[in-house]
Write a protein that holds these residues in place. Structure first.
Motif, PDB file in Angstrom:
ATOM      1  N   GLN A 245       0.818  -1.206   0.000  1.00  0.00           N
ATOM      2  CA  GLN A 245       0.000   0.000   0.000  1.00  0.00           C
ATOM      3  C   GLN A 245       0.863   1.273   0.000  1.00  0.00           C
ATOM      4  O   GLN A 245       0.336   2.375   0.040  1.00  0.00           O
ATOM      5  N   THR A 246       2.170   1.082  -0.041  1.00  0.00           N
ATOM      6  CA  THR A 246       3.080   2.230   0.025  1.00  0.00           C
ATOM      7  C   THR A 246       3.414   2.808  -1.341  1.00  0.00           C
ATOM      8  O   THR A 246       4.091   3.831  -1.435  1.00  0.00           O
TER       9      THR A 246
ATOM     10  N   GLN B 290       1.684  13.403  -0.406  1.00  0.00           N
ATOM     11  CA  GLN B 290       1.542  12.072   0.190  1.00  0.00           C
ATOM     12  C   GLN B 290       1.900  12.071   1.674  1.00  0.00           C
ATOM     13  O   GLN B 290       1.276  11.375   2.478  1.00  0.00           O
ATOM     14  N   ALA B 291       2.911  12.858   2.035  1.00  0.00           N
ATOM     15  CA  ALA B 291       3.301  12.956   3.445  1.00  0.00           C
ATOM     16  C   ALA B 291       2.169  13.558   4.269  1.00  0.00           C
ATOM     17  O   ALA B 291       1.860  13.075   5.374  1.00  0.00           O
TER      18      ALA B 291
ATOM     19  N   GLY C  51      -4.218  10.730   7.742  1.00  0.00           N
ATOM     20  CA  GLY C  51      -5.039   9.538   7.551  1.00  0.00           C
ATOM     21  C   GLY C  51      -5.874   9.585   6.293  1.00  0.00           C
ATOM     22  O   GLY C  51      -6.615   8.641   5.988  1.00  0.00           O
TER      23      GLY C  51
ATOM     24  N   ASP D 227      -3.563   8.144  -6.275  1.00  0.00           N
ATOM     25  CA  ASP D 227      -3.283   8.901  -5.052  1.00  0.00           C
ATOM     26  C   ASP D 227      -3.095  10.385  -5.338  1.00  0.00           C
ATOM     27  O   ASP D 227      -3.297  11.224  -4.457  1.00  0.00           O
TER      28      ASP D 227
ATOM     29  N   ARG E 210      -7.742   5.328  -0.216  1.00  0.00           N
ATOM     30  CA  ARG E 210      -7.576   3.972  -0.742  1.00  0.00           C
ATOM     31  C   ARG E 210      -8.803   3.111  -0.417  1.00  0.00           C
ATOM     32  O   ARG E 210      -9.227   2.278  -1.227  1.00  0.00           O
TER      33      ARG E 210
ATOM     34  N   THR F 187      -0.725  11.040   4.474  1.00  0.00           N
ATOM     35  CA  THR F 187      -0.388   9.933   5.367  1.00  0.00           C
ATOM     36  C   THR F 187      -0.531  10.369   6.821  1.00  0.00           C
ATOM     37  O   THR F 187      -1.063   9.629   7.657  1.00  0.00           O
ATOM     38  N   GLN F 188      -0.065  11.576   7.105  1.00  0.00           N
ATOM     39  CA  GLN F 188      -0.118  12.102   8.469  1.00  0.00           C
ATOM     40  C   GLN F 188      -1.559  12.285   8.946  1.00  0.00           C
ATOM     41  O   GLN F 188      -1.888  11.984  10.101  1.00  0.00           O
TER      42      GLN F 188
ATOM     43  N   ARG G 138      -4.871   9.430   3.244  1.00  0.00           N
ATOM     44  CA  ARG G 138      -4.402   8.474   2.239  1.00  0.00           C
ATOM     45  C   ARG G 138      -5.084   7.113   2.415  1.00  0.00           C
ATOM     46  O   ARG G 138      -5.523   6.492   1.440  1.00  0.00           O
ATOM     47  N   VAL G 139      -5.182   6.658   3.654  1.00  0.00           N
ATOM     48  CA  VAL G 139      -5.840   5.383   3.937  1.00  0.00           C
ATOM     49  C   VAL G 139      -7.316   5.462   3.576  1.00  0.00           C
ATOM     50  O   VAL G 139      -7.881   4.554   2.953  1.00  0.00           O
TER      51      VAL G 139
END
Length: 328
Positions: A53-54, A258-259, A265, A170, A271, A262-263, A267-268
């Protein structure tokens, strides 16, 4: 049974990063044959635990002539120079008259196609909406299982609904041209609302000043849109695939995006939403397939279409008649 008829052939080959197996797996998933579709599903289930997932999925779109392929070659070459394993899914437009497509991206990206860290897969868009191939999601899954950590999706960019692209990546990058008429034309299609960033291409030579003016105008226009609620304000940048100017800054921008996601949440959540969209798309396709494959349905459809054509039956009445038929 031949090895290529076994799921393990594809699963093991993908995990080993075998590009020949990757190409065969993509061909398999694009096939319309029932046996191939069954095998493709088994392969997808087998590689799912090995698809990280990265990875970063980037959709790249823009009107024809904006230089998508030229940009991707320069951008992709920069990415591989950083050590990234890059997969480019280049979607070619399909002729509505002949059904054929050019599939010429390997000739347009001659340098990148020779890069050992890059893999280019041209696929026909077919009759799929959004300017993407029918099985792009599955293809991304296979590429990630094969070890590619950056996936670029080049869309047709012919004014079709780009929401499909946005729903599977993304980061969504919109390429624009300066000096091509109304600078804010893109606003009328609503595509700017989907973009995570805009890049004014061909910002070199005599066109540099025009590109900078267009950047300011687009940036001002973006401020008119309501906030996305994600904390990200889509920037507008200029770049030149010829000189390399701005190419590195675009990757830095994507990395920052993306950073942040990700920080927070986001991004999750993004997805997860994509997975639900994929499920709903497959469900609609399966229901449609089962409905239209019913015995005798095509004959009844032809009769109704003839009545609609002759004006003896309204389209709404025809739809009501066909949908009231019991499904077998």
């Amino acid at each position: 049974m031949r090895p290529r008829q076994l799921p393990s052939y594809y699963i093991d080959g993908l995990r080993a990063g075998d590009r020949l197996v990757l190409s065969r797996a993509i061909t398999l998933v694009e096939s319309q044959l029932p046996a191939d579709q069954l095998l493709a599903r088994q392969v997808m289930e087998g590689v799912l635990p090995y698809s990280p997932q990265t990875s970063v999925r980037v959709g790249i779109t823009g009107v024809p002539g904006v230089g998508k392929s030229t940009f991707i070659e320069a951008f992709g070459t920069y990415l591989t120079s950083l050590g990234n394993q890059l997969a480019v899914l280049a979607i070619d437009p399909t002729s509505q008259r002949s059904g054929g497509s050019i599939l010429g991206d390997k000739t347009r990206m001659e340098s990148l196609s020779m890069d050992p860290r890059a893999y280019i897969r041209p696929s026909p868009a077919g009759d799929s909406l959004g300017g993407v191939a029918h099985r792009t999601r599955e293809t991304m899954l296979f590429c990630e299982a094969a070890g590619f950590d950056v996936i670029l999706i080049e869309t047709v960019g012919v004014g079709q609904s780009e929401t499909l692209v946005h729903g599977m990546v993304d980061f969504f990058l919109l390429l624009m041209l300066a000096g091509a008429g109304d600078e804010l034309q893109g606003m009328k299609r609503g595509i700017m609302e989907l973009a995570d960033a805009l890049a004014i291409t061909k910002a070199d030579g005599d066109n540099a000043n025009a590109a900078n003016r267009a950047r300011v105008e687009y940036q001002n226009a973006l401020h008119l849109f309501p906030p996305t609620g994600t904390g990200w304000q889509p920037p507008v940048v200029t770049c030149s695939a010829t000189t390399g100017s701005g190419i590195a800054a675009i990757w830095t921008m994507i990395d920052q995006h993306q950073a942040l996601f990700t920080q927070t949440g986001e991004r999750v959540r993004h997805r997860q939403t994509q997975a639900l969209d994929w499920f709903r798309t497959l469900l609609r396709q399966q229901i449609e397939h089962r409905f239209f494959s019913q015995p005798g349905l095509q004959e009844q459809l032809q009769q109704l279409e003839q009545q609609v054509r002759s004006g003896t039956l309204l389209p709404t009445q025809a739809v009501e008649k066909i949908t009231q038929l019991p499904m077998t």
